[in-house]
Design a protein around this motif. Structure first.
Motif, short mmCIF file in Angstrom:
data_model
loop_
_atom_site.label_atom_id
_atom_site.label_comp_id
_atom_site.label_asym_id
_atom_site.label_seq_id
_atom_site.Cartn_x
_atom_site.Cartn_y
_atom_site.Cartn_z
N ASP A 78 73.23 61.41 110.48
CA ASP A 78 72.93 60.25 111.19
C ASP A 78 72.13 60.41 112.21
OD1 ASP A 78 74.88 61.51 112.72
OD2 ASP A 78 76.15 59.81 113.00
N ARG A 79 71.22 61.47 111.89
CA ARG A 79 70.60 62.02 113.20
C ARG A 79 68.94 62.44 112.96
NH1 ARG A 79 71.69 67.91 113.96
NH2 ARG A 79 72.77 68.41 112.28
N ARG A 80 68.66 62.86 111.80
CA ARG A 80 67.29 63.47 111.67
C ARG A 80 66.73 62.75 110.32
NH1 ARG A 80 67.29 69.95 112.89
NH2 ARG A 80 68.36 69.97 114.98
N VAL A 81 65.58 62.53 110.66
CA VAL A 81 64.76 61.87 109.36
C VAL A 81 63.18 62.63 109.23
CG1 VAL A 81 65.64 59.55 109.90
CG2 VAL A 81 63.20 60.08 110.95
N TYR A 82 63.08 62.68 108.05
CA TYR A 82 61.46 63.02 107.63
C TYR A 82 60.80 61.72 106.99
CZ TYR A 82 58.41 65.17 104.15
OH TYR A 82 57.35 65.47 103.35
N ILE A 83 59.71 61.65 107.36
CA ILE A 83 58.84 60.49 106.57
C ILE A 83 57.63 61.30 106.35
CG2 ILE A 83 57.53 58.58 106.84
CD1 ILE A 83 59.74 57.35 108.80
N GLY A 84 56.87 61.25 105.07
CA GLY A 84 55.97 62.30 104.82
C GLY A 84 54.88 61.37 103.67
N THR A 85 53.97 62.06 103.48
CA THR A 85 52.97 61.70 102.50
C THR A 85 52.77 62.34 101.03
OG1 THR A 85 50.90 63.08 103.22
CG2 THR A 85 51.40 61.14 104.50
N GLY A 86 53.52 63.41 101.06
CA GLY A 86 53.57 64.16 99.68
C GLY A 86 54.62 64.08 99.01
N ASN A 87 54.60 64.27 97.59
CA ASN A 87 55.80 64.28 97.14
C ASN A 87 56.24 65.87 96.96
OD1 ASN A 87 55.82 61.71 95.57
ND2 ASN A 87 53.59 62.73 94.53
N TRP A 88 57.48 65.97 96.44
CA TRP A 88 58.20 67.19 96.76
C TRP A 88 58.02 68.14 95.50
CZ3 TRP A 88 63.46 66.92 99.59
CH2 TRP A 88 63.45 66.15 100.79
N GLY A 89 56.89 69.03 95.59
CA GLY A 89 56.63 69.77 94.69
C GLY A 89 55.76 70.97 95.16
N TRP A 90 55.60 72.08 94.74
CA TRP A 90 54.84 73.43 95.24
C TRP A 90 53.65 73.07 95.80
CZ3 TRP A 90 50.09 76.02 94.04
CH2 TRP A 90 50.05 77.00 94.87
N SER A 91 52.69 72.30 94.94
CA SER A 91 51.29 71.87 95.58
C SER A 91 50.92 70.93 96.31
CB SER A 91 50.83 71.39 93.96
OG SER A 91 51.04 70.16 93.81
N TYR A 92 52.01 70.16 96.68
CA TYR A 92 51.75 69.05 98.02
C TYR A 92 52.18 69.70 99.34
CZ TYR A 92 52.05 65.53 94.44
OH TYR A 92 51.67 64.56 93.44
N PHE A 93 52.83 71.07 99.21
CA PHE A 93 53.05 71.58 100.51
C PHE A 93 51.99 73.02 100.85
CE2 PHE A 93 56.98 69.39 99.71
CZ PHE A 93 57.26 68.88 101.16
N ASN A 94 51.50 73.48 99.52
CA ASN A 94 50.71 74.66 99.36
C ASN A 94 49.25 74.55 99.36
OD1 ASN A 94 52.64 76.86 99.96
ND2 ASN A 94 53.77 75.31 98.77
N THR A 95 48.94 73.48 98.63
CA THR A 95 47.36 73.61 98.45
C THR A 95 46.78 72.03 98.74
OG1 THR A 95 47.71 72.60 96.13
CG2 THR A 95 47.75 75.00 96.31
N THR A 96 47.46 71.14 99.14
CA THR A 96 47.18 69.75 99.37
C THR A 96 47.45 69.32 100.74
OG1 THR A 96 47.78 69.02 97.06
CG2 THR A 96 47.92 67.40 98.47
N VAL A 97 46.07 68.62 101.08
CA VAL A 97 46.29 68.00 102.52
C VAL A 97 47.49 66.88 102.68
CG1 VAL A 97 45.17 66.87 104.28
CG2 VAL A 97 43.97 68.52 103.07
N ASP A 98 48.45 66.92 103.31
CA ASP A 98 49.54 66.00 103.66
C ASP A 98 49.88 66.18 105.09
OD1 ASP A 98 50.40 64.44 101.29
OD2 ASP A 98 50.73 66.29 100.36
N ALA A 99 50.60 65.29 105.46
CA ALA A 99 51.08 65.02 106.75
C ALA A 99 52.26 64.22 107.02
CB ALA A 99 50.19 64.35 107.74
N SER A 100 53.14 64.62 108.09
CA SER A 100 54.48 63.86 108.21
C SER A 100 54.87 63.74 109.57
CB SER A 100 55.56 64.69 107.39
OG SER A 100 55.86 66.08 107.77
N VAL A 101 56.08 62.99 109.73
CA VAL A 101 56.61 63.04 111.17
C VAL A 101 58.11 63.26 110.79
CG1 VAL A 101 56.96 60.62 110.91
CG2 VAL A 101 57.04 61.43 113.04
N PHE A 102 58.59 64.26 111.84
CA PHE A 102 60.33 64.50 111.86
C PHE A 102 60.62 63.76 112.99
CE2 PHE A 102 58.60 67.55 109.01
CZ PHE A 102 59.58 68.17 107.92
#
Length: 408
Positions: free
Chosen positions: A346-370
């Protein structure tokens, strides 16, 4: 009264002012049960931010897809109006999806004060520019799952966040400026040299979050994170390790909603993507109640089989969402859960622009807020639970086979 909290390795203290500096934003598909009272809608937030711009608007968007009379048309009209009043506008778009942007780009390119660049991520990393964010006047940021697509405003479920803080906005600008430069000079060795240069300010990072507050005055702290690591300033936080740490810190309930989720690498080098998958399984193994909602678009193979491999585990429940058709009939690439967010306890959140797969975090431009704070967690947990207990979800049964939907 001074309120104090901490996130990660950093600490902050602040007294909330009258206006909220952090707001969760939601897109609600027409003719559905979605829509949380008190949570602002995406189109209204975009219009308010754009119409309030005085000096500049920077937009990173996967593509632009408008049609006459659609919900995106007044947004683009507002951008054009501000440009005509002297506001400098920059649009950064992905090259591989330019066929969807062609008409809107042709309209915008004719106008003074609007610049458009196209980022060739396919050539640079093999990925795409998948981010969806806007920075206004170096003071406000919108980031979330909604593309600049008329369907994202009225036919798709989306989650985003609006953050009003100059240092947070400047941090986003640092990432945007590197990508903007990459679009003009797509040379990775040159960009790598620029990325290691120290920024001329102290960015908001996981180690040094910023103090904010929501509409109810609840205190919170937040930081942005970016992907891919090879194309962000080195002073900024990378998404994947921050997300893994958030999952590792969960102790009771972890809620995840994302359009697609898989550890099987379908783009880039074949193999298994370990970090997030291992974090989810480890959370379940230590007794965390892991609840996952994916879209019915995730029912294709091998993703369906991967999701079943999670669903068989104790303490993990996986559901898929299938939205009802639009009243006017079938709409291409719409009527889907496209949100990408998570809530830990009940204390931490993540809101992002990428799906959860290898390419979204390693080859793709994405951004988020924690963010850490009771307010955002309560709001997002409420949105999640409304879906989790709603009429559109089906619990994965590992011994059944589910048919993927028509998308276009």
């Amino acid at each position: 009264m001074v309120l104090v909290a901490s996130l990660g390795h950093g600490a902050w203290a602040a007294a909330p002012s009258a206006q909220p500096t952090f707001r969760i934003v939601e897109s609600v598909p027409e003719a559905t049960d979605y829509g949380t009272p008190g949570v602002p809608r995406t189109q209204a937030v975009w219009l308010d931010m754009i119409r309030g711009a005085h000096t500049r608007i920077d937009v990173a968007a996967f593509y632009l897809a408008d049609k006459p009379g659609s919900a995106l048309q007044p947004v683009l009209d507002a951008v054009i109006d501000r440009a005509r009043h002297g506001v400098k506008v920059r649009f950064l778009l992905d090259r591989s999806f330019m066929k969807y942007s062609r008409d809107s780009v042709a309209r915008l390119r004719k106008l003074k004060n609007i610049q458009i660049r196209v980022l060739p991520m396919d050539a640079l990393t093999g990925g795409v520019l998948h981010a969806k964010y806007m920075v206004v006047d170096g003071r406000e940021v919108f980031v979330g799952s909604a593309n600049w697509d008329w369907r994202a405003l009225t036919q798709i479920h989306e989650i985003g966040a609006r953050i009003d803080d100059a240092r947070f906005a400047r941090t986003f600008e640092a990432s945007f400026d590197l990508d903007w430069d990459a679009a003009a000079h797509p040379d990775m060795p040159r960009l790598a040299k620029r990325a290691v240069r120290a920024l001329p300010f102290a960015p908001v990072t996981e180690a040094d979050p910023v103090a904010l507050h929501d509409a109810s005055g609840e205190a919170l702290s937040a930081f942005p994170a970016f992907s891919p690591p090879s194309l962000i300033p080195h002073d900024l936080s990378a998404e994947q390790p921050a997300l893994v740490r958030m999952i590792h810190d969960a102790r009771h309930v972890l809620r995840v909603q994302v359009m697609t989720l898989s550890a099987i690498r379908e783009y880039g080098p074949k193999g298994w993507w370990t970090p997030v998958d291992a974090a989810l399984r480890d959370a379940a193994a230590r007794g965390v109640d892991v609840r996952i909602i994916v879209a019915d678009w995730a029912l294709r193979e091998p993703m369906q089989s991967y999701l079943k491999s999670l669903a068989v585990l104790p303490h993990i429940t996986v559901k898929f969402s299938r939205l009802p058709p639009a009243p006017q009939g079938f709409i291409d690439y719409a009527r889907v859960e496209h949100a990408k967010y998570a809530v830990a306890d009940d204390r931490r959140v993540y809101i992002g622009t990428g799906n959860w797969g290898w390419s979204y975090f390693n080859t793709t431009v994405d951004a988020s807020v924690f963010a850490q704070g009771a307010g955002p967690a309560k709001t997002l947990a409420g949105i999640f639970d409304r879906d989790w207990n709603g009429p559109y979800v089906t619990t994965f049964e590992p011994d059944r086979t589910y048919a993927p939907p028509r998308t276009h």
